[in-house]
Design a protein around this motif. Structure first.
Motif, PDB file in Angstrom:
ATOM      1  N   TYR A  92      -8.843-103.993 111.757  1.00 33.30           N
ATOM      2  CA  TYR A  92      -9.020-102.198 111.424  1.00 33.30           C
ATOM      3  C   TYR A  92      -9.908-102.392 111.872  1.00 33.30           C
ATOM      4  O   TYR A  92     -11.454-103.310 111.256  1.00 33.30           O
ATOM      5  CB  TYR A  92      -7.918-101.685 110.552  1.00 33.30           C
ATOM      6  CG  TYR A  92      -6.830-101.866 110.706  1.00 33.30           C
ATOM      7  CD1 TYR A  92      -6.372-100.880 110.190  1.00 33.30           C
ATOM      8  CD2 TYR A  92      -5.770-102.822 110.677  1.00 33.30           C
ATOM      9  CE1 TYR A  92      -4.916 -99.970 109.807  1.00 33.30           C
ATOM     10  CE2 TYR A  92      -4.666-102.885 110.489  1.00 33.30           C
ATOM     11  CZ  TYR A  92      -4.299-101.899 110.544  1.00 33.30           C
ATOM     12  OH  TYR A  92      -2.741-101.114 110.654  1.00 33.30           O
ATOM     13  N   VAL A 115      -2.179-108.368 116.778  1.00 31.43           N
ATOM     14  CA  VAL A 115      -0.406-107.830 117.234  1.00 31.43           C
ATOM     15  C   VAL A 115       0.139-109.221 116.096  1.00 31.43           C
ATOM     16  O   VAL A 115      -0.040-110.255 117.259  1.00 31.43           O
ATOM     17  CB  VAL A 115      -0.118-107.486 118.080  1.00 31.43           C
ATOM     18  CG1 VAL A 115       1.536-107.106 117.936  1.00 31.43           C
ATOM     19  CG2 VAL A 115      -0.575-106.275 118.149  1.00 31.43           C
ATOM     20  N   LEU A 124       7.125-103.148 117.104  1.00 32.60           N
ATOM     21  CA  LEU A 124       6.104-101.790 116.465  1.00 32.60           C
ATOM     22  C   LEU A 124       6.940-100.212 116.064  1.00 32.60           C
ATOM     23  O   LEU A 124       5.527 -99.534 115.770  1.00 32.60           O
ATOM     24  CB  LEU A 124       5.040-102.281 117.543  1.00 32.60           C
ATOM     25  CG  LEU A 124       4.176-103.075 118.286  1.00 32.60           C
ATOM     26  CD1 LEU A 124       3.038-103.056 119.644  1.00 32.60           C
ATOM     27  CD2 LEU A 124       3.207-103.878 117.085  1.00 32.60           C
ATOM     28  N   ARG A 125       7.568 -99.659 117.168  1.00 39.17           N
ATOM     29  CA  ARG A 125       8.017 -99.060 117.101  1.00 39.17           C
ATOM     30  C   ARG A 125       8.570 -98.745 115.890  1.00 39.17           C
ATOM     31  O   ARG A 125       8.475 -98.423 115.176  1.00 39.17           O
ATOM     32  CB  ARG A 125       9.004 -98.882 117.977  1.00 39.17           C
ATOM     33  CG  ARG A 125       8.865 -98.839 119.666  1.00 39.17           C
ATOM     34  CD  ARG A 125       9.888 -97.592 120.688  1.00 39.17           C
ATOM     35  NE  ARG A 125      11.141 -99.032 120.585  1.00 39.17           N
ATOM     36  CZ  ARG A 125      11.089 -99.533 121.637  1.00 39.17           C
ATOM     37  NH1 ARG A 125       9.550 -99.534 122.395  1.00 39.17           N
ATOM     38  NH2 ARG A 125      11.766-100.093 121.614  1.00 39.17           N
ATOM     39  N   TYR A 129       4.061 -97.536 115.566  1.00 37.09           N
ATOM     40  CA  TYR A 129       3.190 -97.055 116.882  1.00 37.09           C
ATOM     41  C   TYR A 129       3.919 -97.170 117.743  1.00 37.09           C
ATOM     42  O   TYR A 129       4.593 -97.971 118.231  1.00 37.09           O
ATOM     43  CB  TYR A 129       2.512 -99.355 116.453  1.00 37.09           C
ATOM     44  CG  TYR A 129       1.472 -99.654 115.554  1.00 37.09           C
ATOM     45  CD1 TYR A 129       0.342 -99.430 115.455  1.00 37.09           C
ATOM     46  CD2 TYR A 129       1.949 -99.902 114.348  1.00 37.09           C
ATOM     47  CE1 TYR A 129      -0.642 -99.262 114.920  1.00 37.09           C
ATOM     48  CE2 TYR A 129       1.216 -99.946 113.456  1.00 37.09           C
ATOM     49  CZ  TYR A 129      -0.460-100.066 113.442  1.00 37.09           C
ATOM     50  OH  TYR A 129      -0.512-100.642 112.990  1.00 37.09           O
ATOM     51  N   ASP A 130       3.263 -95.972 118.083  1.00 33.54           N
ATOM     52  CA  ASP A 130       3.825 -94.797 119.765  1.00 33.54           C
ATOM     53  C   ASP A 130       3.478 -96.283 120.852  1.00 33.54           C
ATOM     54  O   ASP A 130       2.164 -95.575 121.660  1.00 33.54           O
ATOM     55  CB  ASP A 130       4.117 -93.829 119.669  1.00 33.54           C
ATOM     56  CG  ASP A 130       4.255 -93.464 121.196  1.00 33.54           C
ATOM     57  OD1 ASP A 130       5.533 -94.102 121.406  1.00 33.54           O
ATOM     58  OD2 ASP A 130       3.954 -92.090 121.140  1.00 33.54           O
ATOM     59  N   ILE A 131       3.112 -97.119 121.063  1.00 29.18           N
ATOM     60  CA  ILE A 131       1.969 -97.993 121.989  1.00 29.18           C
ATOM     61  C   ILE A 131       2.882 -99.233 121.958  1.00 29.18           C
ATOM     62  O   ILE A 131       3.192-100.269 121.060  1.00 29.18           O
ATOM     63  CB  ILE A 131       0.337 -97.961 121.259  1.00 29.18           C
ATOM     64  CG1 ILE A 131       0.021 -99.221 122.703  1.00 29.18           C
ATOM     65  CG2 ILE A 131       0.979 -99.406 120.084  1.00 29.18           C
ATOM     66  CD1 ILE A 131      -1.701 -98.562 122.013  1.00 29.18           C
ATOM     67  N   LEU A 136      -2.000-102.464 122.210  1.00 29.89           N
ATOM     68  CA  LEU A 136      -2.438-102.241 120.629  1.00 29.89           C
ATOM     69  C   LEU A 136      -3.178-103.616 120.904  1.00 29.89           C
ATOM     70  O   LEU A 136      -4.632-103.653 120.301  1.00 29.89           O
ATOM     71  CB  LEU A 136      -1.087-102.322 119.873  1.00 29.89           C
ATOM     72  CG  LEU A 136      -2.150-102.016 118.743  1.00 29.89           C
ATOM     73  CD1 LEU A 136      -3.077-101.352 118.278  1.00 29.89           C
ATOM     74  CD2 LEU A 136      -0.912-102.161 117.827  1.00 29.89           C
ATOM     75  N   ARG A 139      -7.224-102.656 122.555  1.00 38.29           N
ATOM     76  CA  ARG A 139      -7.616-101.729 121.782  1.00 38.29           C
ATOM     77  C   ARG A 139      -8.057-103.018 120.602  1.00 38.29           C
ATOM     78  O   ARG A 139      -9.591-101.841 120.438  1.00 38.29           O
ATOM     79  CB  ARG A 139      -6.858 -99.970 121.182  1.00 38.29           C
ATOM     80  CG  ARG A 139      -7.368 -99.167 120.934  1.00 38.29           C
ATOM     81  CD  ARG A 139      -6.218 -98.416 119.556  1.00 38.29           C
ATOM     82  NE  ARG A 139      -5.668 -98.076 120.676  1.00 38.29           N
ATOM     83  CZ  ARG A 139      -4.706 -96.641 120.325  1.00 38.29           C
ATOM     84  NH1 ARG A 139      -4.533 -96.744 118.799  1.00 38.29           N
ATOM     85  NH2 ARG A 139      -4.156 -96.034 121.435  1.00 38.29           N
ATOM     86  N   ARG A 140      -7.621-103.266 119.275  1.00 37.42           N
ATOM     87  CA  ARG A 140      -7.672-103.943 118.325  1.00 37.42           C
ATOM     88  C   ARG A 140      -8.730-104.689 119.062  1.00 37.42           C
ATOM     89  O   ARG A 140      -9.623-105.138 118.397  1.00 37.42           O
ATOM     90  CB  ARG A 140      -6.652-104.692 117.822  1.00 37.42           C
ATOM     91  CG  ARG A 140      -5.348-103.900 117.489  1.00 37.42           C
ATOM     92  CD  ARG A 140      -6.563-103.018 116.081  1.00 37.42           C
ATOM     93  NE  ARG A 140      -5.262-102.643 115.438  1.00 37.42           N
ATOM     94  CZ  ARG A 140      -5.395-101.300 114.907  1.00 37.42           C
ATOM     95  NH1 ARG A 140      -6.550-100.162 115.443  1.00 37.42           N
ATOM     96  NH2 ARG A 140      -4.215-100.914 114.360  1.00 37.42           N
TER      97      ARG A 140
END
Length: 229
Positions: A92, A115, A124-125, A129-131, A136, A139-140
């Motif tokens: 984060y 992840v 994840l859903r 998380y909608d990804i 993800l 992105r992280r």
């Protein structure tokens, strides 16, 4: 096998110090790097970490820190006193920035957990998380690079794409490593040792395939040989 030995991290995911010490004793000089996570940390594993460091071993504290900035920073400062080589926190942005500032000027490699390898798209859903997992992870990974982290923890399946994001210098540590033909257990995104290295991983975390083996040293040597190849 010197290079492979430096890149193999044995996960001491065991319930007590007696078992952990037996694993370390049996592996001897075959292994130079150990991971200590929640299970052992809460059973005296932090004292073992200090002992391992004194004995010339490297230690990866897989504590996955995540809290307010001040608490994360103070936690990192305490870890510095142990002498660990690696420490995880959830990737984060605010937490990573606080940790990087606390570790500035030291050799501690801070790793962002992207992840968990036990999670897939459905997990994840369920968590809101909608990804998809790979998106993800990337992105992280980019957020970790921007924060100045030392590396990333991700599935070996994402190592190549993560390497494209973070560049050549950051460590990529991959759990969920399973030798060909072994039981996957609760891991959902796994890869063999050799394939993980080919995909761009710098360090491989192997727990149960070594710790649960009838002959732990032989199991470690087999994995090192696969890595070396």
């Amino acid at each position: 096998m010197t290079n492979a030995r430096d890149r193999l991290i044995v996960g001491l995911d065991v319930p007590d110090l007696a078992i952990a010490s037996a694993v370390v004793s049996e592996l001897g000089d075959t292994v130079s790097f150990y991971k200590i996570g929640y299970q052992l940390a809460f059973a005296g594993g932090l004292d073992l970490a200090r002992e391992l460091v004194r004995d010339g071993k490297q230690v990866f504290l897989d504590l996955k820190l995540l809290d307010i900035d001040n608490t994360v920073a103070k936690g990192v400062e305490s870890v510095l006193g142990i002498g660990a080589s690696m420490l995880t926190l959830h990737a984060y942005p605010k937490a990573m920035r606080a940790a990087v500032e606390a570790a500035r000027g030291t050799d501690l490699c801070l790793l962002g957990v992207t992840v968990l390898t036990s999670m897939d798209a459905e997990d994840l859903r369920e968590a809101g998380y909608d990804i998809d997992p790979q998106a993800l992870v990337l992105r992280r990974a980019e957020q970790a690079r921007q924060a100045g982290m030392g590396g990333i923890v991700c599935s070996a399946a994402e190592a190549a794409s993560v390497r494209d994001v973070v560049g050549p210098d950051l460590a990529i540590v991959t759990p969920g490593i399973r030798p060909a033909g072994s039981d996957h257990g609760d891991q959902k995104r796994v890869m063999t040792p050799a394939d993980a290295l080919r995909s761009g991983a710098t360090h491989l975390v192997v727990g149960r395939p070594i710790v649960k083996a009838a002959d732990r040293k032989a199991a470690a040597l087999a994995i090192l040989a696969d890595m070396q190849a």
